[in-house]
Enzyme design. Sequence first.
Site, PDB file in Angstrom:
ATOM      1  N   ASN A  97       0.911  -1.162  -0.099  1.00 48.23           N
ATOM      2  CA  ASN A  97       0.117  -0.010  -0.009  1.00 48.23           C
ATOM      3  C   ASN A  97       0.819   1.221  -0.110  1.00 48.23           C
ATOM      4  OD1 ASN A  97      -2.480   1.755   0.811  1.00 48.23           O
ATOM      5  ND2 ASN A  97      -0.918   2.102   2.322  1.00 48.23           N
ATOM      6  N   SER A 148      -2.291   0.296  -7.062  1.00 46.49           N
ATOM      7  CA  SER A 148      -1.663   0.912  -8.002  1.00 46.49           C
ATOM      8  C   SER A 148      -2.657   2.172  -8.195  1.00 46.49           C
ATOM      9  CB  SER A 148      -1.720   0.224  -9.196  1.00 46.49           C
ATOM     10  OG  SER A 148      -1.199   0.953 -10.356  1.00 46.49           O
ATOM     11  N   TYR A 170       4.252  10.760 -11.053  1.00 47.90           N
ATOM     12  CA  TYR A 170       3.555   9.688 -10.232  1.00 47.90           C
ATOM     13  C   TYR A 170       2.702   8.730 -11.372  1.00 47.90           C
ATOM     14  CZ  TYR A 170      -0.545   7.793  -7.424  1.00 47.90           C
ATOM     15  OH  TYR A 170      -1.267   7.100  -6.723  1.00 47.90           O
ATOM     16  N   LYS A 223       3.290   4.455 -11.321  1.00 50.41           N
ATOM     17  CA  LYS A 223       2.313   3.771 -11.061  1.00 50.41           C
ATOM     18  C   LYS A 223       1.970   2.806 -12.316  1.00 50.41           C
ATOM     19  CE  LYS A 223       0.595   4.436  -6.950  1.00 50.41           C
ATOM     20  NZ  LYS A 223       0.877   3.320  -5.832  1.00 50.41           N
TER      21      LYS A 223
HETATM   22  N1  NAP Z   1      -5.923   8.641  -2.218  1.00 50.75           N
HETATM   23  C1  NAP Z   1      -6.135   8.221  -3.599  1.00 50.75           C
HETATM   24  O1  NAP Z   1      -7.262   9.006  -4.048  1.00 50.75           O
HETATM   25  C2  NAP Z   1      -5.415   7.102  -4.328  1.00 50.75           C
HETATM   26  C3  NAP Z   1      -5.701   7.157  -5.460  1.00 50.75           C
HETATM   27  C4  NAP Z   1      -5.054   6.067  -6.288  1.00 50.75           C
HETATM   28  C5  NAP Z   1      -3.821   5.257  -5.605  1.00 50.75           C
HETATM   29  N2  NAP Z   1      -3.698   5.598  -4.261  1.00 50.75           N
HETATM   30  C6  NAP Z   1      -2.576   4.886  -3.717  1.00 50.75           C
HETATM   31  O2  NAP Z   1      -3.095   4.156  -2.467  1.00 50.75           O
HETATM   32  C7  NAP Z   1      -1.853   4.200  -1.583  1.00 50.75           C
HETATM   33  C8  NAP Z   1      -2.226   4.875  -0.253  1.00 50.75           C
HETATM   34  O3  NAP Z   1      -2.512   6.324  -0.581  1.00 50.75           O
HETATM   35  P1  NAP Z   1      -2.999   6.979   0.511  1.00 50.75           P
HETATM   36  O4  NAP Z   1      -4.009   7.903  -0.208  1.00 50.75           O
HETATM   37  O5  NAP Z   1      -3.428   6.399   1.918  1.00 50.75           O
HETATM   38  O6  NAP Z   1      -1.849   8.146   0.750  1.00 50.75           O
HETATM   39  P2  NAP Z   1      -1.439   8.908   1.911  1.00 50.75           P
HETATM   40  O7  NAP Z   1      -2.507   9.370   2.702  1.00 50.75           O
HETATM   41  O8  NAP Z   1      -0.320  10.024   1.687  1.00 50.75           O
HETATM   42  O9  NAP Z   1      -0.533   7.714   2.879  1.00 50.75           O
HETATM   43  C9  NAP Z   1       0.446   6.991   2.263  1.00 50.75           C
HETATM   44  C10 NAP Z   1       1.115   6.195   3.106  1.00 50.75           C
HETATM   45  O10 NAP Z   1       2.359   5.560   2.673  1.00 50.75           O
HETATM   46  C11 NAP Z   1       3.441   5.515   3.596  1.00 50.75           C
HETATM   47  N3  NAP Z   1       4.786   5.695   2.886  1.00 50.75           N
HETATM   48  C12 NAP Z   1       5.201   6.505   2.002  1.00 50.75           C
HETATM   49  N4  NAP Z   1       6.513   6.261   1.691  1.00 50.75           N
HETATM   50  C13 NAP Z   1       6.822   5.075   2.478  1.00 50.75           C
HETATM   51  C14 NAP Z   1       7.875   4.262   2.598  1.00 50.75           C
HETATM   52  N5  NAP Z   1       8.939   4.767   1.851  1.00 50.75           N
HETATM   53  N6  NAP Z   1       7.928   3.401   3.485  1.00 50.75           N
HETATM   54  C15 NAP Z   1       6.813   2.925   4.124  1.00 50.75           C
HETATM   55  N7  NAP Z   1       5.476   3.962   3.965  1.00 50.75           N
HETATM   56  C16 NAP Z   1       5.916   4.824   3.254  1.00 50.75           C
HETATM   57  C17 NAP Z   1       3.203   6.936   4.446  1.00 50.75           C
HETATM   58  O11 NAP Z   1       3.598   6.619   5.624  1.00 50.75           O
HETATM   59  P3  NAP Z   1       4.250   8.083   6.476  1.00 50.75           P
HETATM   60  O12 NAP Z   1       3.295   8.515   7.553  1.00 50.75           O
HETATM   61  O13 NAP Z   1       5.309   7.669   7.055  1.00 50.75           O
HETATM   62  O14 NAP Z   1       4.629   9.127   5.437  1.00 50.75           O
HETATM   63  C18 NAP Z   1       1.490   6.863   4.701  1.00 50.75           C
HETATM   64  O15 NAP Z   1       1.270   5.544   5.534  1.00 50.75           O
HETATM   65  C19 NAP Z   1      -0.642   4.673  -2.394  1.00 50.75           C
HETATM   66  O16 NAP Z   1       0.007   3.768  -2.973  1.00 50.75           O
HETATM   67  C20 NAP Z   1      -1.387   5.473  -3.410  1.00 50.75           C
HETATM   68  O17 NAP Z   1      -0.582   5.904  -4.382  1.00 50.75           O
HETATM   69  C21 NAP Z   1      -4.242   6.533  -3.790  1.00 50.75           C
END
Ligand code: NAP
Length: 227
Positions: free
Chosen positions: A77, A132, A149, A153
């Site tokens: 994730n 992804s 980005y 992905k």
């Molecule tokens: N939100 C959306 O609309 C959306 C849409 C499509 C895909 N996604 C994907 O869904 C996944 C989760 O996204 P989210 O929306 O939950 O993002 P988020 O709120 O920014 O959270 C990202 C998470 O990833 C962790 N992280 C980042 N770099 C890391 C590393 N090197 N090692 C370990 N943990 C790391 C962060 O930890 P820290 O707290 O330490 O920074 C945080 O827990 C991602 O892969 C994102 O690309 C999200």
Amino acid sequence: MPTVFITGASRGLGLEFVRQYKADGWDVIATCRDPERAPDLNATGAEVFPLDVTDDAALASLGRTLAGRTIDVLINNAGIYPLKGSQGSFGDIPADPWMDCLRTNVVAPWKVAETFVGNLEKADRPVLATISSKMGSIGDAASPGSVVYRSSKAGANMVVKGLAIELGPRGIICIAFHPGWVKTDMGGPHALITPEQSITGLRGLIAAATPADNGRFLAYDGQEVPW
Ligand SMILES: NC(=O)c1ccc[n+]([C@@H]2O[C@H](COP(=O)([O-])OP(=O)(O)OC[C@H]3O[C@@H](n4cnc5c(N)ncnc54)[C@H](OP(=O)(O)O)[C@@H]3O)[C@@H](O)[C@H]2O)c1
């Protein structure tokens, strides 16, 4: 009870995965960069381990710590989204944040899979889910911006396909998921759905996954996403 392993569980979608699996009674192995700064995660009662997914030594160490344990579902994730939208415009994109993004979003999911493949093989119907994004769909791409980005992905999608080819014959169902546009720190407040909606959908798909789903790219609502 089955066991789920989640990366990037400090907040956002990773944290919601933890909450929902815990509420369902699963054994949850949650990892995050800095557990001391993850009060919401600690409040879930999950088993928490520090893990920066780009740190190979930390990954190997956690692999040794968890050796012999069964992992039924592994969720790649953790992800980052540097240089959003027009911040990364043609002619003005620095290489270093791009490389960081590839390290986190493309290389790490593969390295995590290599580290815990033995744990997955101990499960009856293991699923390796990689979060992804539709932003990585080459077939769907039509607007400029966010190439850092988007390219990461797209790379993650090829990683999932590669894992599906490698690990499908070993009984591990590898799937790329688009979680929707979700209200998290990354998705922002104007996103279309809540983490609860996204993760409810994704958990349903993971629970229903069969070997026929190996190597697919699915949205949280079950729709096939073009590569
Ligand atoms: N939100 C959306 O609309 C959306 C849409 C499509 C895909 N996604 C994907 O869904 C996944 C989760 O996204 P989210 O929306 O939950 O993002 P988020 O709120 O920014 O959270 C990202 C998470 O990833 C962790 N992280 C980042 N770099 C890391 C590393 N090197 N090692 C370990 N943990 C790391 C962060 O930890 P820290 O707290 O330490 O920074 C945080 O827990 C991602 O892969 C994102 O690309 C999200």
